[in-house]
Design an enzyme around this catalytic site. Structure first.
Site, PDB file in Angstrom:
ATOM      1  N   CYS A  84       0.861  -1.051   0.273  1.00 22.41           N
ATOM      2  CA  CYS A  84       0.057   0.082  -0.137  1.00 22.41           C
ATOM      3  C   CYS A  84       1.050   1.171  -0.527  1.00 22.41           C
ATOM      4  CB  CYS A  84      -0.589   0.022   0.986  1.00 22.41           C
ATOM      5  SG  CYS A  84      -1.781   1.903   1.083  1.00 22.41           S
ATOM      6  N   CYS A  88       0.690   4.882   6.598  1.00 25.04           N
ATOM      7  CA  CYS A  88       0.103   4.754   8.078  1.00 25.04           C
ATOM      8  C   CYS A  88       1.200   3.724   8.749  1.00 25.04           C
ATOM      9  CB  CYS A  88      -1.469   3.820   8.157  1.00 25.04           C
ATOM     10  SG  CYS A  88      -2.581   4.562   6.705  1.00 25.04           S
ATOM     11  N   CYS A 220     -19.109   2.591   8.681  1.00 24.84           N
ATOM     12  CA  CYS A 220     -18.370   1.825   9.993  1.00 24.84           C
ATOM     13  C   CYS A 220     -17.037   3.024  10.225  1.00 24.84           C
ATOM     14  CB  CYS A 220     -17.692   0.535   9.863  1.00 24.84           C
ATOM     15  SG  CYS A 220     -16.735  -0.178  10.616  1.00 24.84           S
TER      16      CYS A 220
HETATM   17  S1  SF4 Z   1      -4.158   0.840   7.173  1.00 29.08           S
HETATM   18 FE1  SF4 Z   1      -3.308   2.845   5.539  1.00 29.08          FE
HETATM   19  S2  SF4 Z   1      -0.910   1.680   4.619  1.00 29.08           S
HETATM   20 FE2  SF4 Z   1      -2.485   0.042   5.586  1.00 29.08          FE
HETATM   21  S3  SF4 Z   1      -3.315  -0.990   4.042  1.00 29.08           S
HETATM   22 FE3  SF4 Z   1      -4.847   0.757   4.563  1.00 29.08          FE
HETATM   23  S4  SF4 Z   1      -4.207   3.039   3.786  1.00 29.08           S
HETATM   24 FE4  SF4 Z   1      -2.659   1.024   3.687  1.00 29.08          FE
END
Ligand code: SF4
Length: 350
Positions: A84, A88, A220
């Site tokens: 991703c 985060c 949610c």
């Molecule tokens: S939590 Fe953040 S880094 Fe993890 S998959 Fe979701 S958007 Fe991507």
């Protein structure tokens, strides 16, 4: 990350208010009318109430709006894993970190249906599909997700997706396919958000939530505790959630899972009583929402989970994994619910 129909107060038999020693409308108002105009000071005062009083108040509100012995079981599956582009700090699926998660492209709908059928057979009533995307893609991949939604919806489970940011048109198409809920967490307070995520801003989250609402999909939306935030940030998150109008029908409260390779791997563990306080505060602020214990439950003792139920949590995620992080197995959960005399929400209640 993150339905059967919205949990509304109208689903709750009158007897629950009566059991709590209240009668009908006036009782319900006293036991937590649904409002979105909570002030931050009010939220803070609730969060900081002495724990026995806080639990009593939360349990009283809970009984006025929900069956006290019912817990909805949900299952979450990762339909596209890792790689991703978001950063985060808690997430092992971010391409920014080396957390040992193997990237996996989008699953085929048939693979998803197999897991969903098995879950439905175990009495799971809500099935959630998560994909590690910044934005939901257009084209073939989105068509496949729509096929998954249609297929899971045909199994008469609530269907929830979390696919990143959505356009209004994508939200409409998901709704047409039978999507019940869309998960999009606010994660933490607006003030602390930039310490956890730098690749998007709080307002981006609120925009997707608005698109979801506009399409008629239930929301949610919750957060994660234990990321090094201050108590004021937990209060700030709860205030943001309770200010949404209408409230999210589903409020997942996660406890950070400290995954090696992510920036938060060495974070000190959160006191489980902070989870209990957050759940109780969420219950009081958002009386008719379903409050879910989501990631991090493996770090809570059965006694801490029991306190969370007393505080008004009425849903858990079952299955060995939550996307990529560990979760108590179905047998463990069944034993806990049995020992507490609590029962899973019945499929027909969906
Ligand atoms: S939590 Fe953040 S880094 Fe993890 S998959 Fe979701 S958007 Fe991507």
């Amino acid at each position: 990350m993150g339905t059967m129909p919205t949990t509304t107060t109208s689903e709750v038999p009158q007897t629950h208010a009566a059991e709590a020693g209240e009668s009908s409308a006036s009782g319900k108002a006293a036991l937590g009318s649904v409002r979105s105009d909570w002030t931050r000071a009010e939220v803070e005062a609730i969060y900081r109430t002495a724990l026995p009083e806080l639990l009593f108040r939360a349990q009283t509100v809970h009984r006025a709006h929900h069956a006290a012995d019912r817990v909805q079981t949900c299952q979450l599956i990762s339909i596209k894993t890792g790689g991703c582009p978001e950063d985060c700090a808690y997430c092992p699926q971010s391409a920014h970190y080396q957390a040992g998660v193997e990237r996996e492209g989008l699953l085929e709908p048939q693979q998803v249906f197999e897991v969903a059928r098995e879950a439905a057979g175990r009495g799971v009533t809500r099935f959630c599909m998560g994909a590690a995307w910044r934005d939901a893609p257009e084209g073939g991949e989105f068509e496949k997700v729509l096929e998954m939604v249609r297929g899971v919806s045909a199994l008469r489970m609530e269907v929830c997706c979390t696919l990143g940011m959505l356009t209004e048109r994508q939200a409409e198409r998901l709704k047409e396919a039978g999507l019940t809920a869309y998960n999009h967490n606010l994660d933490t307070s607006p003030e602390f958000y930039g310490s956890i995520i730098t690749t998007r801003v709080y307002d981006d989250r609120l925009k997707t939530l608005a698109a979801v609402r506009k399409a008629g999909i239930t929301v949610c939306c919750g957060g994660i505790l234990g990321m090094g935030e201050r108590e004021a940030d937990r209060i700030g998150l709860l205030h943001q959630l309770a200010a949404l109008e209408p409230h999210p029908e589903s409020v997942p409260i996660n406890m950070l899972v400290r995954v090696e390779g992510t920036p938060l791997a060495a974070m000190r563990p959160l006191d489980p009583l902070e989870m209990v306080r957050a759940v109780a505060t969420a219950r009081i602020l958002m009386p008719s929402s379903r409050v879910r214990l989501a990631a991090g439950r493996k770090q809570l003792s059965p006694e801490a989970v029991t306190l969370c139920f007393l505080a008004g949590a009425n849903s858990i995620f079952v299955g060995d994994k939550l996307l990529t992080t560990p979760n108590p197995g179905p047998d463990e959960d069944e034993l806990l619910l049995q020992s507490l005399g609590m029962k899973p929400l019945e499929p027909h209640a969906v």
